[in-house]
Design a protein around this motif. Sequence first.
Motif, PDB file in Angstrom:
ATOM      1  N   CYS A   9      95.051  33.270  24.556  1.00  0.00           N
ATOM      2  CA  CYS A   9      94.291  32.445  25.507  1.00  0.00           C
ATOM      3  C   CYS A   9      94.041  31.054  24.940  1.00  0.00           C
ATOM      4  N   PHE A  10      93.727  30.976  23.651  1.00  0.00           N
ATOM      5  CA  PHE A  10      93.458  29.683  23.026  1.00  0.00           C
ATOM      6  C   PHE A  10      94.704  28.801  23.052  1.00  0.00           C
ATOM      7  N   VAL A  11      95.849  29.383  22.745  1.00  0.00           N
ATOM      8  CA  VAL A  11      97.105  28.627  22.791  1.00  0.00           C
ATOM      9  C   VAL A  11      97.373  28.155  24.221  1.00  0.00           C
ATOM     10  N   ALA A  12      97.129  29.017  25.205  1.00  0.00           N
ATOM     11  CA  ALA A  12      97.317  28.631  26.613  1.00  0.00           C
ATOM     12  C   ALA A  12      96.361  27.511  26.997  1.00  0.00           C
ATOM     13  N   LEU A  13      95.115  27.588  26.516  1.00  0.00           N
ATOM     14  CA  LEU A  13      94.142  26.528  26.791  1.00  0.00           C
ATOM     15  C   LEU A  13      94.630  25.201  26.231  1.00  0.00           C
ATOM     16  N   VAL A  14      95.044  25.184  24.981  1.00  0.00           N
ATOM     17  CA  VAL A  14      95.491  23.938  24.354  1.00  0.00           C
ATOM     18  C   VAL A  14      96.682  23.362  25.125  1.00  0.00           C
ATOM     19  N   GLY A  15      97.610  24.211  25.525  1.00  0.00           N
ATOM     20  CA  GLY A  15      98.752  23.752  26.324  1.00  0.00           C
ATOM     21  C   GLY A  15      98.303  23.118  27.633  1.00  0.00           C
ATOM     22  N   ARG A  16      97.340  23.728  28.275  1.00  0.00           N
ATOM     23  CA  ARG A  16      96.809  23.209  29.542  1.00  0.00           C
ATOM     24  C   ARG A  16      96.132  21.856  29.328  1.00  0.00           C
ATOM     25  N   LEU A  17      95.361  21.733  28.244  1.00  0.00           N
ATOM     26  CA  LEU A  17      94.671  20.470  27.963  1.00  0.00           C
ATOM     27  C   LEU A  17      95.670  19.351  27.667  1.00  0.00           C
ATOM     28  N   ILE A  18      96.713  19.662  26.927  1.00  0.00           N
ATOM     29  CA  ILE A  18      97.757  18.668  26.642  1.00  0.00           C
ATOM     30  C   ILE A  18      98.434  18.247  27.944  1.00  0.00           C
ATOM     31  N   GLU A  19      98.822  19.224  28.733  1.00  0.00           N
ATOM     32  CA  GLU A  19      99.518  18.972  29.999  1.00  0.00           C
ATOM     33  C   GLU A  19      98.705  18.073  30.934  1.00  0.00           C
ATOM     34  N   ARG A  20      97.384  18.207  30.899  1.00  0.00           N
ATOM     35  CA  ARG A  20      96.515  17.464  31.809  1.00  0.00           C
ATOM     36  C   ARG A  20      95.883  16.222  31.170  1.00  0.00           C
ATOM     37  N   GLY A  21      96.263  15.922  29.937  1.00  0.00           N
ATOM     38  CA  GLY A  21      95.838  14.692  29.295  1.00  0.00           C
ATOM     39  C   GLY A  21      94.399  14.663  28.799  1.00  0.00           C
ATOM     40  N   TYR A  22      93.865  15.825  28.421  1.00  0.00           N
ATOM     41  CA  TYR A  22      92.504  15.850  27.857  1.00  0.00           C
ATOM     42  C   TYR A  22      92.498  15.152  26.499  1.00  0.00           C
ATOM     43  N   LYS A  23      91.366  14.556  26.151  1.00  0.00           N
ATOM     44  CA  LYS A  23      91.260  13.767  24.929  1.00  0.00           C
ATOM     45  C   LYS A  23      90.525  14.461  23.795  1.00  0.00           C
ATOM     46  N   LEU A  24      89.690  15.466  24.111  1.00  0.00           N
ATOM     47  CA  LEU A  24      88.864  16.071  23.069  1.00  0.00           C
ATOM     48  C   LEU A  24      88.630  17.544  23.349  1.00  0.00           C
ATOM     49  N   LEU A  25      88.955  18.385  22.352  1.00  0.00           N
ATOM     50  CA  LEU A  25      88.660  19.816  22.405  1.00  0.00           C
ATOM     51  C   LEU A  25      87.618  20.109  21.336  1.00  0.00           C
ATOM     52  N   ASP A  26      86.404  20.369  21.789  1.00  0.00           N
ATOM     53  CA  ASP A  26      85.267  20.641  20.907  1.00  0.00           C
ATOM     54  C   ASP A  26      85.184  22.136  20.634  1.00  0.00           C
ATOM     55  N   CYS A  27      85.146  22.498  19.363  1.00  0.00           N
ATOM     56  CA  CYS A  27      84.996  23.900  18.956  1.00  0.00           C
ATOM     57  C   CYS A  27      83.613  24.156  18.347  1.00  0.00           C
ATOM     58  N   GLN A  28      82.782  23.137  18.313  1.00  0.00           N
ATOM     59  CA  GLN A  28      81.387  23.184  17.873  1.00  0.00           C
ATOM     60  C   GLN A  28      81.214  23.445  16.387  1.00  0.00           C
ATOM     61  N   ILE A  29      81.281  24.712  15.978  1.00  0.00           N
ATOM     62  CA  ILE A  29      80.990  25.093  14.585  1.00  0.00           C
ATOM     63  C   ILE A  29      82.227  25.739  13.972  1.00  0.00           C
ATOM     64  N   TYR A  30      82.653  25.224  12.840  1.00  0.00           N
ATOM     65  CA  TYR A  30      83.855  25.699  12.169  1.00  0.00           C
ATOM     66  C   TYR A  30      83.709  27.145  11.709  1.00  0.00           C
ATOM     67  N   ASN A  31      84.785  27.911  11.848  1.00  0.00           N
ATOM     68  CA  ASN A  31      84.897  29.211  11.201  1.00  0.00           C
ATOM     69  C   ASN A  31      86.358  29.408  10.796  1.00  0.00           C
ATOM     70  N   ASP A  32      86.611  30.395   9.965  1.00  0.00           N
ATOM     71  CA  ASP A  32      87.961  30.604   9.443  1.00  0.00           C
ATOM     72  C   ASP A  32      88.972  30.896  10.547  1.00  0.00           C
ATOM     73  N   HIS A  33      88.553  31.618  11.571  1.00  0.00           N
ATOM     74  CA  HIS A  33      89.435  31.951  12.695  1.00  0.00           C
ATOM     75  C   HIS A  33      89.939  30.659  13.348  1.00  0.00           C
ATOM     76  N   LEU A  34      89.018  29.720  13.633  1.00  0.00           N
ATOM     77  CA  LEU A  34      89.412  28.445  14.229  1.00  0.00           C
ATOM     78  C   LEU A  34      90.244  27.631  13.248  1.00  0.00           C
TER      79      LEU A  34
END
Length: 190
Positions: free
Chosen positions: A137-162
Amino acid sequence: MFLTPELLEHCYRAGAFPMAGEDGEVELYRADPRCILEPADLHVSKSLARVIRSGRYEIRVNHDYEAVVRGCADRLETWISEEIVHAYVALHRAGKSHSVEAYRDGRLVGGLYGVALGGFFGGESMFSRTPDASKVCFVALVGRLIERGYKLLDCQIYNDHLGRLGATEIPEDEFLGRLADALAVEREFN
């Protein structure tokens, strides 16, 4: 505090996000440093790429938003209270919060949700009931954001998974500048 969709939107525009404590009381937070993912830095491992290519999961967008939020809340310790569920569902109905969902054999097995304002997407939470479902789902989200020209993907708090997916941290003042730039553009998530 009573969390409304209007208050949620105001929080995101100011760089804050809500979380409920053990007592269910909702508080607003900011993070310094702030975790973001530059879409070009998305790291897809070879094994995850194989899972994606296999077609094991059917990806849908906004098909069952509330079930995704509740799936994210369904864990021993959660910051997602009933008040938060209701506020985000209302924000979704206003067209400002979205989910990306993974289905297997017609059953929801993973997903994520977040807030979309202008060219900003604030990721909130994700869950998996089967291996790699939330990552797909995360990979699909990033693809969608790129496709639609989003400028910022906020993940809030870092963790090893991210971090394994390519997320990094930036100082809060840099984040707030990038947030203002992202909010100044119009983008459509759907």
